[in-house]
Design a protein around this motif. Sequence first.
Motif, PDB file in Angstrom:
ATOM      1  N   GLN A   1       0.827  -1.204   0.000  1.00  0.00           N
ATOM      2  CA  GLN A   1       0.000   0.000   0.000  1.00  0.00           C
ATOM      3  C   GLN A   1       0.864   1.258   0.000  1.00  0.00           C
ATOM      4  OE1 GLN A   1      -3.483  -0.112  -0.209  1.00  0.00           O
ATOM      5  NE2 GLN A   1      -3.089   2.027  -0.745  1.00  0.00           N
ATOM      6  N   PHE A   2       1.957   1.229   0.775  1.00  0.00           N
ATOM      7  CA  PHE A   2       2.894   2.349   0.836  1.00  0.00           C
ATOM      8  C   PHE A   2       3.520   2.601  -0.536  1.00  0.00           C
ATOM      9  CE2 PHE A   2       7.444   3.452   1.178  1.00  0.00           C
ATOM     10  CZ  PHE A   2       7.335   4.724   1.728  1.00  0.00           C
ATOM     11  N   LEU A   3       3.972   1.507  -1.197  1.00  0.00           N
ATOM     12  CA  LEU A   3       4.580   1.651  -2.514  1.00  0.00           C
ATOM     13  C   LEU A   3       3.590   2.211  -3.524  1.00  0.00           C
ATOM     14  CD1 LEU A   3       6.626  -1.680  -2.809  1.00  0.00           C
ATOM     15  CD2 LEU A   3       7.545   0.624  -2.479  1.00  0.00           C
ATOM     16  N   GLU A   4       2.335   1.702  -3.450  1.00  0.00           N
ATOM     17  CA  GLU A   4       1.331   2.148  -4.405  1.00  0.00           C
ATOM     18  C   GLU A   4       1.010   3.626  -4.212  1.00  0.00           C
ATOM     19  OE1 GLU A   4      -3.155   1.016  -5.995  1.00  0.00           O
ATOM     20  OE2 GLU A   4      -2.183  -0.218  -4.467  1.00  0.00           O
ATOM     21  N   ASN A   5       0.855   4.055  -2.961  1.00  0.00           N
ATOM     22  CA  ASN A   5       0.547   5.465  -2.693  1.00  0.00           C
ATOM     23  C   ASN A   5       1.655   6.390  -3.203  1.00  0.00           C
ATOM     24  OD1 ASN A   5      -1.814   4.680  -1.478  1.00  0.00           O
ATOM     25  ND2 ASN A   5      -1.007   4.778   0.608  1.00  0.00           N
ATOM     26  N   ASN A   6       2.889   5.996  -2.948  1.00  0.00           N
ATOM     27  CA  ASN A   6       4.011   6.812  -3.397  1.00  0.00           C
ATOM     28  C   ASN A   6       4.192   6.725  -4.912  1.00  0.00           C
ATOM     29  OD1 ASN A   6       5.772   7.963  -0.967  1.00  0.00           O
ATOM     30  ND2 ASN A   6       4.878   6.022  -0.340  1.00  0.00           N
ATOM     31  N   TRP A   7       3.847   5.556  -5.437  1.00  0.00           N
ATOM     32  CA  TRP A   7       3.979   5.330  -6.881  1.00  0.00           C
ATOM     33  C   TRP A   7       3.055   6.262  -7.660  1.00  0.00           C
ATOM     34  CZ3 TRP A   7       1.038   1.175  -9.845  1.00  0.00           C
ATOM     35  CH2 TRP A   7       1.536   1.018 -11.134  1.00  0.00           C
ATOM     36  N   VAL A   8       1.817   6.432  -7.199  1.00  0.00           N
ATOM     37  CA  VAL A   8       0.884   7.338  -7.872  1.00  0.00           C
ATOM     38  C   VAL A   8       1.447   8.757  -7.872  1.00  0.00           C
ATOM     39  CG1 VAL A   8      -1.408   8.380  -7.774  1.00  0.00           C
ATOM     40  CG2 VAL A   8      -1.150   5.934  -7.407  1.00  0.00           C
ATOM     41  N   ASP A   9       2.072   9.149  -6.759  1.00  0.00           N
ATOM     42  CA  ASP A   9       2.696  10.477  -6.716  1.00  0.00           C
ATOM     43  C   ASP A   9       3.805  10.594  -7.767  1.00  0.00           C
ATOM     44  OD1 ASP A   9       1.030  11.224  -4.661  1.00  0.00           O
ATOM     45  OD2 ASP A   9       2.459  10.682  -3.080  1.00  0.00           O
ATOM     46  N   GLU A  10       4.566   9.493  -7.923  1.00  0.00           N
ATOM     47  CA  GLU A  10       5.632   9.501  -8.926  1.00  0.00           C
ATOM     48  C   GLU A  10       5.054   9.564 -10.343  1.00  0.00           C
ATOM     49  OE1 GLU A  10       8.948   9.689  -8.440  1.00  0.00           O
ATOM     50  OE2 GLU A  10       8.404   9.961  -6.321  1.00  0.00           O
ATOM     51  N   LEU A  11       3.953   8.854 -10.556  1.00  0.00           N
ATOM     52  CA  LEU A  11       3.316   8.867 -11.871  1.00  0.00           C
ATOM     53  C   LEU A  11       2.797  10.254 -12.218  1.00  0.00           C
ATOM     54  CD1 LEU A  11       1.313   5.487 -11.850  1.00  0.00           C
ATOM     55  CD2 LEU A  11       3.433   6.004 -13.072  1.00  0.00           C
ATOM     56  N   ARG A  12       2.339  10.980 -11.218  1.00  0.00           N
ATOM     57  CA  ARG A  12       1.865  12.348 -11.449  1.00  0.00           C
ATOM     58  C   ARG A  12       3.014  13.240 -11.955  1.00  0.00           C
ATOM     59  NH1 ARG A  12      -2.897  14.301  -9.286  1.00  0.00           N
ATOM     60  NH2 ARG A  12      -4.209  12.769  -8.221  1.00  0.00           N
ATOM     61  N   LYS A  13       4.208  12.950 -11.493  1.00  0.00           N
ATOM     62  CA  LYS A  13       5.367  13.719 -11.944  1.00  0.00           C
ATOM     63  C   LYS A  13       5.828  13.269 -13.339  1.00  0.00           C
ATOM     64  CE  LYS A  13       7.005  14.167  -7.169  1.00  0.00           C
ATOM     65  NZ  LYS A  13       8.059  13.749  -6.214  1.00  0.00           N
ATOM     66  N   GLU A  14       5.606  11.970 -13.625  1.00  0.00           N
ATOM     67  CA  GLU A  14       6.091  11.399 -14.886  1.00  0.00           C
ATOM     68  C   GLU A  14       5.238  11.829 -16.074  1.00  0.00           C
ATOM     69  OE1 GLU A  14       6.811   6.953 -16.871  1.00  0.00           O
ATOM     70  OE2 GLU A  14       6.611   7.172 -14.696  1.00  0.00           O
ATOM     71  N   PHE A  15       3.917  11.985 -15.838  1.00  0.00           N
ATOM     72  CA  PHE A  15       2.999  12.297 -16.932  1.00  0.00           C
ATOM     73  C   PHE A  15       2.477  13.727 -16.805  1.00  0.00           C
ATOM     74  CE2 PHE A  15       2.855   7.686 -16.622  1.00  0.00           C
ATOM     75  CZ  PHE A  15       2.895   7.301 -17.953  1.00  0.00           C
ATOM     76  N   ASN A  16       2.150  14.304 -17.948  1.00  0.00           N
ATOM     77  CA  ASN A  16       1.587  15.653 -17.987  1.00  0.00           C
ATOM     78  C   ASN A  16       0.063  15.548 -17.865  1.00  0.00           C
ATOM     79  OD1 ASN A  16       1.243  18.422 -18.358  1.00  0.00           O
ATOM     80  ND2 ASN A  16       1.200  18.230 -20.589  1.00  0.00           N
ATOM     81  N   ILE A  17      -0.490  16.055 -16.752  1.00  0.00           N
ATOM     82  CA  ILE A  17      -1.917  15.933 -16.465  1.00  0.00           C
ATOM     83  C   ILE A  17      -2.573  17.309 -16.537  1.00  0.00           C
ATOM     84  CG2 ILE A  17      -3.631  15.220 -14.755  1.00  0.00           C
ATOM     85  CD1 ILE A  17      -1.308  13.520 -13.489  1.00  0.00           C
ATOM     86  N   LYS A  18      -3.694  17.373 -17.247  1.00  0.00           N
ATOM     87  CA  LYS A  18      -4.474  18.620 -17.305  1.00  0.00           C
ATOM     88  C   LYS A  18      -5.928  18.292 -16.988  1.00  0.00           C
ATOM     89  CE  LYS A  18      -1.539  20.867 -20.785  1.00  0.00           C
ATOM     90  NZ  LYS A  18      -1.488  21.420 -22.177  1.00  0.00           N
ATOM     91  N   ILE A  19      -6.434  18.838 -15.884  1.00  0.00           N
ATOM     92  CA  ILE A  19      -7.823  18.607 -15.483  1.00  0.00           C
ATOM     93  C   ILE A  19      -8.663  19.806 -15.899  1.00  0.00           C
ATOM     94  CG2 ILE A  19      -9.383  18.233 -13.546  1.00  0.00           C
ATOM     95  CD1 ILE A  19      -7.055  16.931 -12.057  1.00  0.00           C
ATOM     96  N   ASN A  20      -9.767  19.537 -16.567  1.00  0.00           N
ATOM     97  CA  ASN A  20     -10.683  20.602 -16.986  1.00  0.00           C
ATOM     98  C   ASN A  20     -11.638  20.859 -15.816  1.00  0.00           C
ATOM     99  OD1 ASN A  20     -12.662  22.231 -18.171  1.00  0.00           O
ATOM    100  ND2 ASN A  20     -12.362  21.273 -20.181  1.00  0.00           N
ATOM    101  N   THR A  21     -11.280  21.820 -14.976  1.00  0.00           N
ATOM    102  CA  THR A  21     -12.051  22.064 -13.746  1.00  0.00           C
ATOM    103  C   THR A  21     -13.468  22.554 -14.037  1.00  0.00           C
ATOM    104  OG1 THR A  21     -11.053  24.283 -13.648  1.00  0.00           O
ATOM    105  CG2 THR A  21     -10.004  22.522 -12.364  1.00  0.00           C
ATOM    106  N   THR A  22     -13.636  23.307 -15.115  1.00  0.00           N
ATOM    107  CA  THR A  22     -14.984  23.793 -15.462  1.00  0.00           C
ATOM    108  C   THR A  22     -15.903  22.624 -15.782  1.00  0.00           C
ATOM    109  OG1 THR A  22     -14.039  25.839 -16.359  1.00  0.00           O
ATOM    110  CG2 THR A  22     -16.301  25.280 -17.010  1.00  0.00           C
TER     111      THR A  22
END
Length: 652
Positions: free
Chosen positions: A621-642
Amino acid sequence: MKNNVLALFFLSFTSLVFAQNKEVLFTINDNPYYTDEFVRVYKKNLDLVKDDSQKDLDKYLELFLGYKLKVEKANKLGLQNDTKYQNELKSYRNQLAKSYLNDSQVTNALIEEAYERMKYEVKASHILVMVEEGALPADTLKAYNKMLDIIKRIESGEAFDALAAKFSEDPSAKENKGDLGYFSAFRMVYPFENAAYKTAVGSVSKPFRTRFGYHILKVADKRMNRGEVYVAHIMIMKPATPDAELQEKAKQTINDIYKKLQQGESFESLAGQFSEDKSTASKGGALQRFGSGQLTSQEFEDVAFGLKEKGELSQPFQSQFGWHIVKLIDRFPLQPLEELKVDIENKIKRDDRSLLITNSLAKKLRAKYVIKTDAKLLVKTKKAVTNAFYEQNWVIPSSNEFQAALVTIENNKKLTALDFLEFVSSQQKSNAKTRPIQNLTNELFEKWLDEQVITYHNDNLENEFPEFRFVMDEYRDGLLLFDLMEKEIWNKAKNDTIGLEKFRLDNIKNYQWKERMDVDIFSSTDEKVIKKAQSYLKKGKSIDFIKQKLNVNDKINVIVKSGLFENDYDVLPEFAITKTGVTKIVAKGNYFFVTNVKEIKPAQPKLLNETKGKLVSDYQQFLENNWVDELRKEFNIKINTTVFEKTKKQLQ
């Protein structure tokens, strides 16, 4: 484990909810993800989640985004190209597609028809005039006229069985006079079964055709299905030569065995010693369970079904194979339709009647799709097939004109004349007999076109049925996610000993033993017994000594549980233990207890091997939680808040 993971991502079709409009909710490296999928998955899983925080749309967006990041990572690593993954996905799609490649109305009608027939057994005789399936019209007419002549003789009063023995081309008719005994559904080819169940008892059917030729049949009886029986038998074989003395000896042997059975000797033992059916003697004479018409001996079947009570024995009787005694082990009546439905459907798929389903589906699809055929090219293509086909040495002629489109389905699937000719070539080994060759090519073209239309339908299920596409998308992502998690998280957590130990030390407060005690806990429902046990303990007597003294006359008066337990285990808190030695007696429920405390260990950290199961789970669980944080840095994410705010309002 895989099933549990995948179950998080897809349920039954009926739970799917579709959005009318879709907008881009977010992008990952410019790959768009839409509101319709987010809404559908959120609504579908809403009743499954136990944690209310997951129902919060902001937090659910984070979960959904994390899920899609993992899928993007899997694709980036090329896991979608793995052969095992592709085969598993293909297997699942084939299974899922079955319900779309089936005419359910025709299938259900055939299931109900078969089950109604299975309720009864028909006894019939038949006469066969053989003619090959693809025979020339002249040969077919000759066979049909021969059958008409036989019918005229029946109508003039000649006996059916005598005519069967004389004229039927069924090789067994000379011996059985056409009598087939009792049978039920799926025991005969489908056209024969149809005629048998549609002909009244005592009547003769009209001529009908099967792949063997022309038949007529006479129904002698119709009775309720007797189900199946499970029996054992002892057999003394019929002497190989017609010697009266040997016949009498065989009869005497079976009678002697029967007397032994009446004296109470074991059937199984006698079968092992004396039965000359070597395939069953070692199994106590037990046969496979069977129904009417499945054995070659009518006498044996009748005796077996005549037994009513489990364990009941038949008297010795004779069949064409020898002398028998039969013992009933169990009876199995016909099961309800609900329990047999899947089995019946599987039998239909292996039976001639499956063609009714395929043909019905193909007919509906031909009406549904726009299909265009080049008539002139079709004529040329059919003429290219010659009589060499029947000798299996026909070769596709070389011509560029066969590269042209012969059939077009929905303006996007083009099938060339060469495609059809290759199909014709593949059919040479099928031993097709239809003549002349023009008729054969007509049949083959219709068969090929049916197959192509069904294939087109199968290939386009994702485009035609949104629910099919959604489930396949979820399964595809779920499989990828499983393989990715196994590679990046689960295997690492299990095998990274250094990482596990560091994680344990960093979170040592979560992996602690409470105060533990090495104890022998004695219990009894009799207070006097437990007092004696306490007395012996104080005198230093061993557990074996105490049990020997107190458990007498085959009665267990005291039991002992020994081990190293934490201080809140079971009855231990009742003793309020502060030191080693023999405790006081305490009562709990219907039991009295006394304990010998041999050692008290203080609270202390657990070693890695003492908490590995929980530790690995927490580390994953620890690895997965930290892994998602790493993936956020690896990929360019754009959320359409509107768009997200608008979606939230719609859901709320």
